[in-house]
Design an enzyme around this catalytic site. Sequence first.
Site, short mmCIF file in Angstrom:
data_model
loop_
_atom_site.label_atom_id
_atom_site.label_comp_id
_atom_site.label_asym_id
_atom_site.label_seq_id
_atom_site.Cartn_x
_atom_site.Cartn_y
_atom_site.Cartn_z
N ARG A 92 0.81 -1.23 0.00
CA ARG A 92 0.00 0.00 0.00
C ARG A 92 0.84 1.27 0.00
O ARG A 92 0.34 2.35 -0.29
CB ARG A 92 -0.96 0.00 1.18
CG ARG A 92 -2.13 -0.94 0.92
CD ARG A 92 -3.26 -0.77 1.90
NE ARG A 92 -2.89 -1.27 3.21
CZ ARG A 92 -3.01 -0.58 4.34
NH1 ARG A 92 -3.50 0.62 4.34
NH2 ARG A 92 -2.66 -1.11 5.48
N TYR A 141 0.97 -5.75 -10.46
CA TYR A 141 -0.20 -6.47 -9.99
C TYR A 141 -1.33 -6.09 -10.95
O TYR A 141 -1.45 -4.92 -11.35
CB TYR A 141 -0.53 -6.08 -8.55
CG TYR A 141 -1.59 -6.98 -7.97
CD1 TYR A 141 -1.29 -8.30 -7.66
CD2 TYR A 141 -2.88 -6.53 -7.77
CE1 TYR A 141 -2.25 -9.15 -7.17
CE2 TYR A 141 -3.86 -7.38 -7.27
CZ TYR A 141 -3.53 -8.69 -6.98
OH TYR A 141 -4.49 -9.54 -6.50
#
Length: 194
Positions: A92, A141
């Site tokens: 994150r 990702y």
Amino acid sequence: MARTGKKILMIVGDFVEDYEAMVPYQMLLMLGHEVSTVCPGKRPGDTVATAIHDFEGHQTYTEKPGHRFAINAEFASADPAAFDALIIPGGRAPEYLRLDPQVLNMVRHFAETSKPLAAICHGPQILVAAGVLAGRECSSYPAVAPEITAAGGKYMTPGEGLDTAHVEGNLVTAPAWPAHPAWIREFHKLLETA
């Protein structure tokens, strides 16, 4: 005796993906490189919280608390010109690190000088924000694919097990920590020729 290892800068932040910071850091040290870990607002001796993201059969990854990851260099005084390469782990942290102008300037230095640059998982969010992906191929990702495409990059679809790496010039990218053997191998090859 001449130094054979390279000086590598690793930019991390709170809730960086644990494996994507810890494992490359340790493996690159093992290979004889010097890795300086930096974080905006943190000093040597501070730590960042990490998160462990796992793939457990849900529609997206799960998140669990990780370890504390040590900062060993000063972000504010880090001169990208003094480093041979840059690593941007995922997790994150990239979603807020990409808002820091100094982080973006550091990334631009490595892109403009064609020094080895590696980003994994959500790390390419910082490459997007730095404006260095136009016309470049980049893996990440899968959830970051729309950002790469919107920035003018070409998203490279990872293998089914998220265990592949993609290399284009000085840029090594990978979708997630299962790709460590592939992307660290490819990054190390770039380091040997840099």
